[in-house]
Scaffold this motif. Structure first.
Motif, short mmCIF file in Angstrom:
data_model
loop_
_atom_site.label_atom_id
_atom_site.label_comp_id
_atom_site.label_asym_id
_atom_site.label_seq_id
_atom_site.Cartn_x
_atom_site.Cartn_y
_atom_site.Cartn_z
N VAL A 190 -12.76 23.00 51.03
CA VAL A 190 -11.89 22.93 52.20
C VAL A 190 -11.08 21.64 52.16
O VAL A 190 -11.43 20.68 51.47
CB VAL A 190 -12.73 22.98 53.49
CG1 VAL A 190 -13.46 24.31 53.60
CG2 VAL A 190 -13.72 21.84 53.55
N SER A 196 -6.53 17.77 56.00
CA SER A 196 -6.64 18.93 56.88
C SER A 196 -5.32 19.30 57.54
O SER A 196 -5.09 20.46 57.88
CB SER A 196 -7.71 18.67 57.95
OG SER A 196 -7.39 17.52 58.72
N LYS A 199 -3.30 22.25 55.89
CA LYS A 199 -3.86 23.58 55.76
C LYS A 199 -2.81 24.64 56.09
O LYS A 199 -2.05 24.52 57.05
CB LYS A 199 -5.07 23.75 56.70
CG LYS A 199 -5.76 25.11 56.59
CD LYS A 199 -6.98 25.14 57.49
CE LYS A 199 -7.65 26.50 57.46
NZ LYS A 199 -8.09 26.89 56.10
N ASN A 200 -2.76 25.68 55.24
CA ASN A 200 -1.83 26.81 55.41
C ASN A 200 -0.36 26.37 55.33
O ASN A 200 0.50 26.96 56.00
CB ASN A 200 -2.09 27.55 56.72
CG ASN A 200 -3.47 28.17 56.77
OD1 ASN A 200 -3.99 28.63 55.75
ND2 ASN A 200 -4.09 28.18 57.94
N GLU A 204 -0.61 22.43 50.86
CA GLU A 204 -1.98 22.81 50.47
C GLU A 204 -1.96 23.45 49.09
O GLU A 204 -2.81 23.16 48.24
CB GLU A 204 -2.60 23.78 51.47
CG GLU A 204 -3.98 24.26 51.02
CD GLU A 204 -4.62 25.27 51.95
OE1 GLU A 204 -5.75 25.71 51.65
OE2 GLU A 204 -4.00 25.65 52.96
#
Length: 229
Positions: A190, A196, A199-200, A204
């Motif tokens: 992850v 973070s 993400k998406n 990423e």
């Protein structure tokens, strides 16, 4: 209102032309071949140093996240026993107290990595000519921007401090289609810490491609004599 509609129409008409221009001049492959042959032989003992992040905000957190992804992907390649240096130091201290110094298993090579490029190209795309841009078109415009990162990697012999190899790997993406990478050696795990927020997003994908390329470079540049455990 008429002016906005006219401007928006011009923008819509320009998008296909820009996309055609990008298709005609792009030479860099965004999605390199990432699969590796199956492997069940001896492993090399390796440690991964903290990443040196020379660019991007939140460098320490980004470095921690990238290091964790690299470790996970190295393990999943089935070619390395990755030893955590912090754990080894704690074991060495305990063994020294117990009079058993020298019995700790150590890594033969250590990987150092410097983040030299980290550009989330789609950030800041909020609007267009005459006002806000509809979501679908904003996605097209964001996808036209390049999301890119690069790592400078060194593989060092722990006992001699000799640099066995020094290389540069890159990851680049213009879309968020992570499904296109399924089945290959993509950067696993992850997105933690400072990663973070990506993400998406295309960033990423660029990160995962770069980590995958880093693992392939480490595999290809580790001398066969180190695979002995």
């Amino acid at each position: 209102m008429v002016k906005f509609r006219f401007s928006f129409l011009i923008l819509i008409m320009m998008v296909p032309l820009v996309l055609m221009g990008c298709a005609g001049t792009q030479v860099k492959v965004d999605e390199p071949q990432m699969s590796l042959p199956a492997y069940s032989g001896p492993k090399a003992r390796i440690a991964v140093a903290d990443f040196d992040v020379k660019v991007a905000k939140g460098g320490e957190e980004i470095g921690t996240g990238l290091r964790e992804m690299l470790i996970t992907t190295l393990i999943q390649s089935k070619r390395f026993s990755v030893l955590e240096r912090q754990v080894l130091k704690a074991l060495e201290k305990e063994q020294e107290i117990a009079g058993q110094k020298g019995k700790t298993t150590s890594a033969d090579i250590i990987v150092t990595a410097a983040v030299t490029e980290f550009t989330a190209g789609a950030s800041g795309v909020k609007g267009g000519v005459g006002g806000a841009v509809p979501g679908a078109l904003m996605g097209v415009l964001a996808g036209m921007k390049k999301h890119h990162m690069a790592l400078d990697i060194r593989i060092v012999d722990v006992n001699t401090s000799e640099v066995l190899t020094s290389t540069r790997v890159e990851g680049e993406a213009r879309d968020v289609d992570l499904g296109a990478l399924a089945g290959g050696l993509v950067g696993s795990g992850v997105l933690v810490g400072g990663l973070s927020m990506y993400k998406n997003t295309p960033m990423e994908k660029a990160i995962r491609i770069c980590i995958s390329e880093a693992v392939k470079a480490i595999i290809n540049n580790t001398p066969p004599s180190y695979y002995k455990y």
